[in-house]
Design a protein around this motif. Sequence first.
Motif: not given
Length: 165
Positions: A82, A86, A89-90, A93, A97-99, A102, A158, A162-163
């Motif tokens: 995970s 993460f 995805q950092l 994405i 958007e949400r993680f 992760t 997570y 949100r990013k």
Amino acid sequence: MLIILAFIILFHLAAAVLVFVATIHNAWWVVSPAGREAIYTDLWYSCNSTCFPVENSHTTDAAYLQAVQATMILATILCCVSFFVFILQLFRIQQGERFIFTAVIQLLASLCVMIAASIYTAQKKSFHVPSLQNGSYGSSYILAWVSFPMTFMSGLMYLVLRKRK
């Protein structure tokens, strides 16, 4: 925003270290017989000055112990995966958007830790030989229970995160 990101990463790494130590360290069960060395038992070995495998750990009589071993190893692997997901995805994405992926992996790691510690709590007498049954829970057992809410809170963070730019 950078401070929040650093806090989340440090919190995740702290939870991962706790899961690692709880899985590896040999103090799930401690027996201190009068006038003798303390005996520390983990998921694989019983140790005082020398270590020897937990008796009958490879038989069906120790199925509960094998379940604890498997779920703690799975929790350790999921916690590490995970973290890497993460980080990926950092950078991958889209903004806003949400993680979720992760979060799901981290919540599964939390569930595995809870299952392992719960099984150990309920079945500790079934896989300890009679000479080791009059002991108490050790530091690794406590770390496993401490790592459960930490991995759970990390997974929830997570979910909410949100990013941003």
